[in-house]
Motif scaffolding. Structure first.
Motif, PDB file in Angstrom:
ATOM      1  N   THR A 243       0.705  -1.196  -0.066  1.00  0.00           N
ATOM      2  CA  THR A 243       0.101  -0.835  -0.330  1.00  0.00           C
ATOM      3  C   THR A 243       1.278   1.304  -0.210  1.00  0.00           C
ATOM      4  OG1 THR A 243      -0.517  -0.001   2.178  1.00  0.00           O
ATOM      5  CG2 THR A 243      -2.079  -1.038   1.540  1.00  0.00           C
ATOM      6  N   GLY A 244       1.006   2.325  -0.450  1.00  0.00           N
ATOM      7  CA  GLY A 244       1.441   3.180  -0.483  1.00  0.00           C
ATOM      8  C   GLY A 244       0.447   4.212  -1.724  1.00  0.00           C
ATOM      9  N   PRO A 245       1.225   5.895  -1.899  1.00  0.00           N
ATOM     10  CA  PRO A 245       1.003   6.183  -2.800  1.00  0.00           C
ATOM     11  C   PRO A 245       1.623   5.659  -4.496  1.00  0.00           C
ATOM     12  CG  PRO A 245       1.916   7.813  -1.520  1.00  0.00           C
ATOM     13  CD  PRO A 245       1.440   5.907  -1.012  1.00  0.00           C
ATOM     14  N   TRP A 246       2.012   5.351  -4.331  1.00  0.00           N
ATOM     15  CA  TRP A 246       3.355   5.062  -5.839  1.00  0.00           C
ATOM     16  C   TRP A 246       3.069   3.604  -5.288  1.00  0.00           C
ATOM     17  CZ3 TRP A 246       5.449   6.836  -1.321  1.00  0.00           C
ATOM     18  CH2 TRP A 246       6.615   6.242  -0.542  1.00  0.00           C
ATOM     19  N   ARG A 247       3.348   2.983  -6.958  1.00  0.00           N
ATOM     20  CA  ARG A 247       3.804   1.852  -7.091  1.00  0.00           C
ATOM     21  C   ARG A 247       4.961   1.391  -7.281  1.00  0.00           C
ATOM     22  NH1 ARG A 247       0.650   1.032 -12.703  1.00  0.00           N
ATOM     23  NH2 ARG A 247       2.200  -0.614 -12.693  1.00  0.00           N
ATOM     24  N   ALA A 248       5.653  -0.074  -6.163  1.00  0.00           N
ATOM     25  CA  ALA A 248       6.552  -0.320  -6.224  1.00  0.00           C
ATOM     26  C   ALA A 248       7.005  -0.663  -7.565  1.00  0.00           C
ATOM     27  CB  ALA A 248       6.471  -1.755  -5.582  1.00  0.00           C
ATOM     28  N   THR A 249       7.503   0.476  -8.706  1.00  0.00           N
ATOM     29  CA  THR A 249       8.584  -0.232  -9.845  1.00  0.00           C
ATOM     30  C   THR A 249       9.976   0.229 -10.052  1.00  0.00           C
ATOM     31  OG1 THR A 249       8.693   2.140 -10.098  1.00  0.00           O
ATOM     32  CG2 THR A 249       5.968   1.376 -10.590  1.00  0.00           C
ATOM     33  N   GLY A 250      10.201  -0.107  -8.695  1.00  0.00           N
ATOM     34  CA  GLY A 250      11.646  -0.646  -8.464  1.00  0.00           C
ATOM     35  C   GLY A 250      12.534   0.719  -9.229  1.00  0.00           C
ATOM     36  N   ARG A 251      11.462   1.989  -8.508  1.00  0.00           N
ATOM     37  CA  ARG A 251      12.200   3.581  -9.044  1.00  0.00           C
ATOM     38  C   ARG A 251      12.091   4.104  -7.646  1.00  0.00           C
ATOM     39  NH1 ARG A 251       9.425   6.135 -13.320  1.00  0.00           N
ATOM     40  NH2 ARG A 251       7.937   6.811 -11.690  1.00  0.00           N
ATOM     41  N   ALA A 252      12.541   4.960  -7.226  1.00  0.00           N
ATOM     42  CA  ALA A 252      12.589   6.142  -6.076  1.00  0.00           C
ATOM     43  C   ALA A 252      11.009   7.492  -5.994  1.00  0.00           C
ATOM     44  CB  ALA A 252      13.733   7.173  -5.891  1.00  0.00           C
ATOM     45  N   PRO A 253      10.142   7.258  -5.196  1.00  0.00           N
ATOM     46  CA  PRO A 253       9.110   7.714  -4.919  1.00  0.00           C
ATOM     47  C   PRO A 253       8.693   9.278  -5.801  1.00  0.00           C
ATOM     48  CG  PRO A 253      10.330   7.569  -2.796  1.00  0.00           C
ATOM     49  CD  PRO A 253      10.497   7.078  -3.459  1.00  0.00           C
ATOM     50  N   PRO A 254       8.222   9.593  -5.973  1.00  0.00           N
ATOM     51  CA  PRO A 254       8.800  11.027  -7.204  1.00  0.00           C
ATOM     52  C   PRO A 254       8.248  12.374  -5.515  1.00  0.00           C
ATOM     53  CG  PRO A 254       6.312  10.506  -6.735  1.00  0.00           C
ATOM     54  CD  PRO A 254       7.328   9.118  -6.516  1.00  0.00           C
ATOM     55  N   LEU A 255       9.211  13.421  -6.799  1.00  0.00           N
ATOM     56  CA  LEU A 255       9.541  13.976  -5.547  1.00  0.00           C
ATOM     57  C   LEU A 255       8.218  15.475  -5.449  1.00  0.00           C
ATOM     58  CD1 LEU A 255      13.070  15.353  -7.329  1.00  0.00           C
ATOM     59  CD2 LEU A 255      12.696  14.510  -5.081  1.00  0.00           C
ATOM     60  N   PRO A 256       8.094  15.820  -4.627  1.00  0.00           N
ATOM     61  CA  PRO A 256       7.392  16.922  -4.096  1.00  0.00           C
ATOM     62  C   PRO A 256       6.331  17.878  -4.889  1.00  0.00           C
ATOM     63  CG  PRO A 256       8.187  17.389  -1.964  1.00  0.00           C
ATOM     64  CD  PRO A 256       8.633  15.940  -3.340  1.00  0.00           C
ATOM     65  N   GLU A 257       6.170  18.474  -5.645  1.00  0.00           N
ATOM     66  CA  GLU A 257       6.004  19.575  -6.465  1.00  0.00           C
ATOM     67  C   GLU A 257       5.901  20.961  -5.556  1.00  0.00           C
ATOM     68  OE1 GLU A 257       2.885  20.041  -8.920  1.00  0.00           O
ATOM     69  OE2 GLU A 257       2.919  17.434  -9.409  1.00  0.00           O
ATOM     70  N   ARG A 258       6.795  21.690  -6.470  1.00  0.00           N
ATOM     71  CA  ARG A 258       7.228  23.397  -5.501  1.00  0.00           C
ATOM     72  C   ARG A 258       6.045  23.774  -5.986  1.00  0.00           C
ATOM     73  NH1 ARG A 258      13.434  24.662  -5.544  1.00  0.00           N
ATOM     74  NH2 ARG A 258      14.320  21.889  -5.011  1.00  0.00           N
TER      75      ARG A 258
END
Length: 185
Positions: A170-185
């Motif tokens: 569970t979480g806001p992103w899917r486990a794709t082997g990448r890091a989570p997206p950076l927060p928007e500014r």
């Protein structure tokens, strides 16, 4: 073992070596009938020789250093006696013998006999001193407490995480082997 951390031990060893050197020269000069320097001059000579020897005796004194110190001490006593520095004996300076026959009787001759006798005494004393130093340092290394082991922090073990997360993450992103997206500014 080094006696650099034990200044009293180093001072005693240095004083013993220089006293041996000065004593050998004094006994040889007295035995040959030469004048002996005044005791105060001998004490000053002893102090002057002890200072550099203390510097050289941080570690085990090598046979070469022992030979040089013993020879210098005997030469210094000889020169002080010949110069007549505060003569303690009543024998005149030129009256002593510079040549000795093997049976111990003095003979008329020149310096090679006395020089040879001084050389033999110097080499024998240097060999004995070096052997004594080896024995002293061997005993001291046996009596020394065992070394305290150095404690080290174990290396950090690298933990590898599989690139794909387990099913049902569970979480806001899917486990794709990448890091989570950076927060928007």
């Amino acid at each position: 073992m080094t006696s650099g951390r034990l200044p009293a031990v180093r001072a005693v060893r240095s004083l013993a070596l220089t006293a041996t050197a000065v004593g050998a020269g004094l006994v040889a000069h007295w035995h040959a009938g030469g004048p002996t320097p005044h005791p105060v001059a001998l004490l000053v000579l002893l102090a002057l020789l002890t200072l550099p020897v203390a510097r050289l005796s941080v570690r085990e004194v090598s046979p070469v250093v022992a030979t040089v110190v013993l020879g210098a001490g005997q030469l210094a006593v000889h020169l002080l006696g010949m110069a007549g520095v505060g003569e303690a004996s009543t024998v005149a300076g030129p009256g002593h013998v510079h040549s000795v026959v093997l049976d111990g009787t003095p003979s008329s001759g020149s310096a090679p006999g006395m020089l040879g006798a001084h050389l033999v005494v110097t080499l024998v004393l240097a060999a004995a001193w070096s052997r004594g130093e080896r024995i002293l340092f061997a005993v001291a290394s046996r009596l020394r407490p065992p070394a305290v082991p150095r404690w080290s922090v174990p290396a950090v073990v690298a933990v590898t995480v599989p690139a794909q997360a387990a099913a049902g993450t569970t979480g806001p992103w899917r486990a794709t082997g990448r890091a989570p997206p950076l927060p928007e500014r």
